[in-house]
Design a protein around this motif. Structure first.
Motif, short mmCIF file in Angstrom:
data_model
loop_
_atom_site.label_atom_id
_atom_site.label_comp_id
_atom_site.label_asym_id
_atom_site.label_seq_id
_atom_site.Cartn_x
_atom_site.Cartn_y
_atom_site.Cartn_z
N MET A 1 0.89 -1.24 0.08
CA MET A 1 0.06 -0.01 -0.05
C MET A 1 0.83 1.23 0.04
SD MET A 1 -3.52 0.73 2.30
CE MET A 1 -2.54 0.11 3.93
N THR B 1 -1.66 6.55 1.36
CA THR B 1 -2.73 5.59 1.45
C THR B 1 -2.67 5.38 3.08
OG1 THR B 1 -3.13 5.09 -0.69
CG2 THR B 1 -4.25 3.72 0.93
N ASP C 1 -7.34 4.33 -4.92
CA ASP C 1 -7.05 3.87 -3.76
C ASP C 1 -8.03 3.15 -2.82
OD1 ASP C 1 -4.62 4.22 -4.51
OD2 ASP C 1 -4.07 5.82 -3.12
N HIS D 1 -7.83 -0.80 -1.82
CA HIS D 1 -7.57 -0.85 -0.60
C HIS D 1 -8.76 -0.77 0.22
CE1 HIS D 1 -3.37 -0.91 -1.52
NE2 HIS D 1 -3.60 0.11 -2.24
N GLU E 1 -8.84 -2.27 3.95
CA GLU E 1 -8.04 -1.27 4.81
C GLU E 1 -8.68 0.09 5.37
OE1 GLU E 1 -6.92 -2.82 2.14
OE2 GLU E 1 -4.96 -3.83 2.47
#
Length: 182
Positions: free
Chosen positions: A1, A5, A63, A67, A70
């Motif tokens: 990552m 981010t 992003d 992700h 996350e």
């Protein structure tokens, strides 16, 4: 990552905010919050353009889809500095209860002032021109929120010191003036 981010997720954690890519509202909130956060911290995380709903970053959009877990869980290995924590803790009181419309207004005003170089009054008028559905009263509230977000204890102390000096000057001048009536 990517580091940017990791940082954004850590900053959102400090604000107690999780982002889900399952809803338009959550994704829009992520866009506006990211712009507000990087403005507050003076850190460039993402490049933004002004689109229909205000500041928007295609890189951030990519992003939070890449992700998603996350962002939703708050998983980040980045540890914010004490300065970053302090600034975000101050901002948390204002950002945690804002509506989506308020985020749009605050981020939009910040963008117009920071990226387009408009002063406060011109940014308010320009935002209203771009988004006539927004009430001027709500835009003015957005300006006040920005002032509160950026009012640090050092700046507050400086302003209070300057006001005290000015009041002392006025008191001194009025005392001199009153002596003429004795």
């Amino acid at each position: 990552m990517k580091e940017q981010t990791e940082k954004l997720i850590a900053y959102l954690n400090l604000l107690g905010i999780r982002i889900s890519n399952n809803s338009f509202e959550s994704r829009m909130k992520a866009q506006k919050l990211a712009y507000i956060i990087q403005s507050l911290l003076g850190e460039h995380l993402y490049s933004f353009n002004f689109y229909v709903r205000g500041p928007y970053s295609p890189d951030l959009a990519r992003d939070y889809f890449e992700h998603a877990s996350e962002f939703a869980s708050g998983k980040s290995s980045y540890k914010p500095s004490s300065d970053e924590r302090e600034k975000l803790e101050h901002a948390k009181a204002f950002l945690s209860n804002m509506s989506l419309s308020e985020f749009e207004i605050v981020a939009g005003l910040l963008y117009l002032m920071r990226e387009k170089g408009l002063n406060e009054d011109d940014a308010e008028l320009r935002l209203h021109e771009l988004k006539p559905q927004l009430k001027l009263e709500d835009i003015w509230k957005g300006t006040n929120t920005i002032k509160k977000l950026f009012l640090t204890s050092e700046l507050r102390d400086k302003i209070m010191g300057e006001l005290k000096d000015e009041l002392n000057s006025w008191d001194s001048a009025s005392n001199i003036s009153l002596k003429g009536f004795e």
